[in-house]
Design a protein around this motif. Structure first.
Motif, PDB file in Angstrom:
ATOM      1  N   CYS A  81      63.102  22.803 -11.874  1.00 31.61           N
ATOM      2  CA  CYS A  81      61.842  22.328 -10.822  1.00 31.61           C
ATOM      3  C   CYS A  81      62.088  22.378  -9.708  1.00 31.61           C
ATOM      4  CB  CYS A  81      60.880  20.460 -10.885  1.00 31.61           C
ATOM      5  SG  CYS A  81      60.673  19.311  -9.761  1.00 31.61           S
TER       6      CYS A  81
ATOM      7  N   CYS B  74      57.892  10.590 -11.301  1.00 34.62           N
ATOM      8  CA  CYS B  74      57.880  12.015 -12.524  1.00 34.62           C
ATOM      9  C   CYS B  74      58.065  11.758 -13.782  1.00 34.62           C
ATOM     10  CB  CYS B  74      58.543  12.592 -11.764  1.00 34.62           C
ATOM     11  SG  CYS B  74      58.258  14.535 -12.743  1.00 34.62           S
TER      12      CYS B  74
ATOM     13  N   LYS C 117      63.468  20.931 -17.951  1.00 39.04           N
ATOM     14  CA  LYS C 117      62.118  20.833 -16.531  1.00 39.04           C
ATOM     15  C   LYS C 117      62.940  20.258 -15.044  1.00 39.04           C
ATOM     16  CE  LYS C 117      58.019  20.278 -19.561  1.00 39.04           C
ATOM     17  NZ  LYS C 117      58.711  20.288 -20.874  1.00 39.04           N
ATOM     18  N   CYS C 118      63.958  19.238 -15.367  1.00 38.36           N
ATOM     19  CA  CYS C 118      64.275  19.145 -13.810  1.00 38.36           C
ATOM     20  C   CYS C 118      65.398  20.322 -13.004  1.00 38.36           C
ATOM     21  CB  CYS C 118      64.886  17.766 -14.432  1.00 38.36           C
ATOM     22  SG  CYS C 118      64.207  15.975 -14.088  1.00 38.36           S
TER      23      CYS C 118
ATOM     24  N   TYR D 187      58.782  13.632 -16.257  1.00 37.69           N
ATOM     25  CA  TYR D 187      60.311  14.519 -16.671  1.00 37.69           C
ATOM     26  C   TYR D 187      61.707  13.596 -15.861  1.00 37.69           C
ATOM     27  CZ  TYR D 187      56.824  17.486 -17.342  1.00 37.69           C
ATOM     28  OH  TYR D 187      55.310  18.745 -18.074  1.00 37.69           O
TER      29      TYR D 187
ATOM     30  N   LEU E  84      56.408  24.608 -15.918  1.00 38.03           N
ATOM     31  CA  LEU E  84      56.687  23.609 -16.038  1.00 38.03           C
ATOM     32  C   LEU E  84      57.508  23.744 -17.871  1.00 38.03           C
ATOM     33  CD1 LEU E  84      57.152  20.715 -12.981  1.00 38.03           C
ATOM     34  CD2 LEU E  84      59.404  23.022 -14.000  1.00 38.03           C
TER      35      LEU E  84
ATOM     36  N   LEU F 244      52.944  20.625  -9.272  1.00 40.63           N
ATOM     37  CA  LEU F 244      54.479  21.397 -10.178  1.00 40.63           C
ATOM     38  C   LEU F 244      53.319  21.361 -11.101  1.00 40.63           C
ATOM     39  CD1 LEU F 244      56.856  18.723  -9.616  1.00 40.63           C
ATOM     40  CD2 LEU F 244      57.232  20.910  -8.969  1.00 40.63           C
TER      41      LEU F 244
ATOM     42  N   LYS G  21      61.371  24.425  -6.568  1.00 40.35           N
ATOM     43  CA  LYS G  21      61.453  24.108  -5.059  1.00 40.35           C
ATOM     44  C   LYS G  21      62.209  24.572  -3.508  1.00 40.35           C
ATOM     45  CE  LYS G  21      61.133  19.872  -6.366  1.00 40.35           C
ATOM     46  NZ  LYS G  21      60.928  18.138  -6.710  1.00 40.35           N
TER      47      LYS G  21
HETATM   48 FE1  FES Z   1      60.500  18.114 -10.702  1.00 42.06          FE
HETATM   49 FE2  FES Z   1      59.954  15.905 -11.944  1.00 42.06          FE
HETATM   50  S1  FES Z   1      60.551  17.352 -12.806  1.00 42.06           S
HETATM   51  S2  FES Z   1      59.595  16.125 -10.284  1.00 42.06           S
END
Ligand code: FES
Ligand code: ZN
Length: 289
Positions: free
Chosen positions: A130, A219, A126-127, A221, A119, A83, A134
């Motif tokens: 992500c 993580c 962000k989350c 975030y 990110l 990441l 993924k």
């Molecule tokens: Fe994806 Fe933390 S932003 S694992």
């Protein structure tokens, strides 16, 4: 506290089973539980090539280790998506390499930036960025490299939290996501969750007992999840609640994916809209760069 099975010093008391176990007995118990889950829910088919997604954290480390010991009928390789989060990802990558080395599993690594995702440029999203990235990358990588299924380290606690969140928002179109095996279709590769009935705590203890390398920090975030605390409180008063709840979920869920799907006009992957979530994301990222 002594181990209920061999009388050595116990490391953990499993309240719902009324058992105390030492290191060695816990490892055996854990692997047996994963093996039973895999059999009970027919998580794998014999001879499948499985892409095991690992993050460096305890859950996926436990999954990879348990799968190497129990599944002689499947072929496994590990997959790590870097990441590129400062400090955190460097530590995770180091642990993932060490883990695969120790377990003698082939490791595949890709960087998020190879797919045009950064990110650091995603602001408050962000989350969710992500998560979308993924899912897309795992599926595409698995399919393009000839894997039959993608295994993720989602465990009991994750499933129960997803379930409540979705239940409360009335979002049940995709209820098959709560199943331990979600059959693939079209360009979507089959998804499996071998840790369906294992808790976060059991995964952590297994990693510690086996001295597996894993990243202890979350993580940076990851938002704080009140749901986990709520469920923890219920479990404390009613030992076994989480496991019984999730073990029974498949009986109530509709196994058909009735969603109508199309192919993204930009990348050709499966989507319910004209342009898939990932391509929308990439466009949004480009505008911000
Ligand atoms: Fe994806 Fe933390 S932003 S694992
Ligand atoms: Zn697309």
């Amino acid at each position: 506290m002594k181990c209920s099975l061999c009388r050595k010093k116990a490391v953990e008391r499993l309240r719902q089973y009324k058992l105390s176990l030492c290191k060695e007995c816990f490892v055996k118990f854990y692997e047996k539980q994963v093996e039973r889950t895999v059999k009970k829910y027919k998580v794998f088919k014999s001879g499948e090539r499985v892409l095991v997604c690992i993050s460096g954290g305890k859950d996926s480390a436990a999954m990879l280790s348990a799968l190497t010991t129990i599944s002689k009928e499947i072929e496994i390789e590990a997959f790590y998506i870097n990441l590129e989060i400062e400090n955190y990802s460097d530590v995770s990558l180091k642990n993932v390499k060490k883990l695969c080395n120790e377990l003698n599993v082939k490791l595949n690594v890709v960087n998020l930036s190879e797919y045009g995702i950064y990110l650091s440029k995603a602001g408050k999203k962000k989350c969710s960025v992500c998560g979308t990235a993924k899912r897309y990358i795992m599926n595409k990588f698995a399919r393009e490299n000839g894997f039959d299924c993608v295994a993720t380290g989602h465990c009991l606690d994750d499933i129960i939290v997803f379930f409540f969140k979705n239940w409360l928002s009335g979002n049940f179109e995709w209820s098959t996501k709560f199943l331990p095996r979600m059959e693939g279709f079209d360009k979507i590769v089959t998804r499996v969750k071998p840790l369906y009935l294992m808790s976060e705590r059991e995964n952590a203890i297994y990693c510690l007992c086996k001295e597996l390398p894993f990243t202890k920090d979350n993580c940076p975030y990851a938002p704080k999840d009140d749901w986990k605390e709520i469920i923890y409180d219920i479990e404390k008063k009613k030992p076994g609640f989480k496991r019984n709840f999730v073990a029974n979920l498949p009986k109530y869920l509709n196994r058909k994916t009735n969603l109508e799907f199309k192919h993204c006009t930009i990348c050709g992957e499966v989507t319910t809209a004209e342009v898939c979530a990932f391509c929308k994301l990439r466009k949004w990222m480009e505008e911000r760069r």
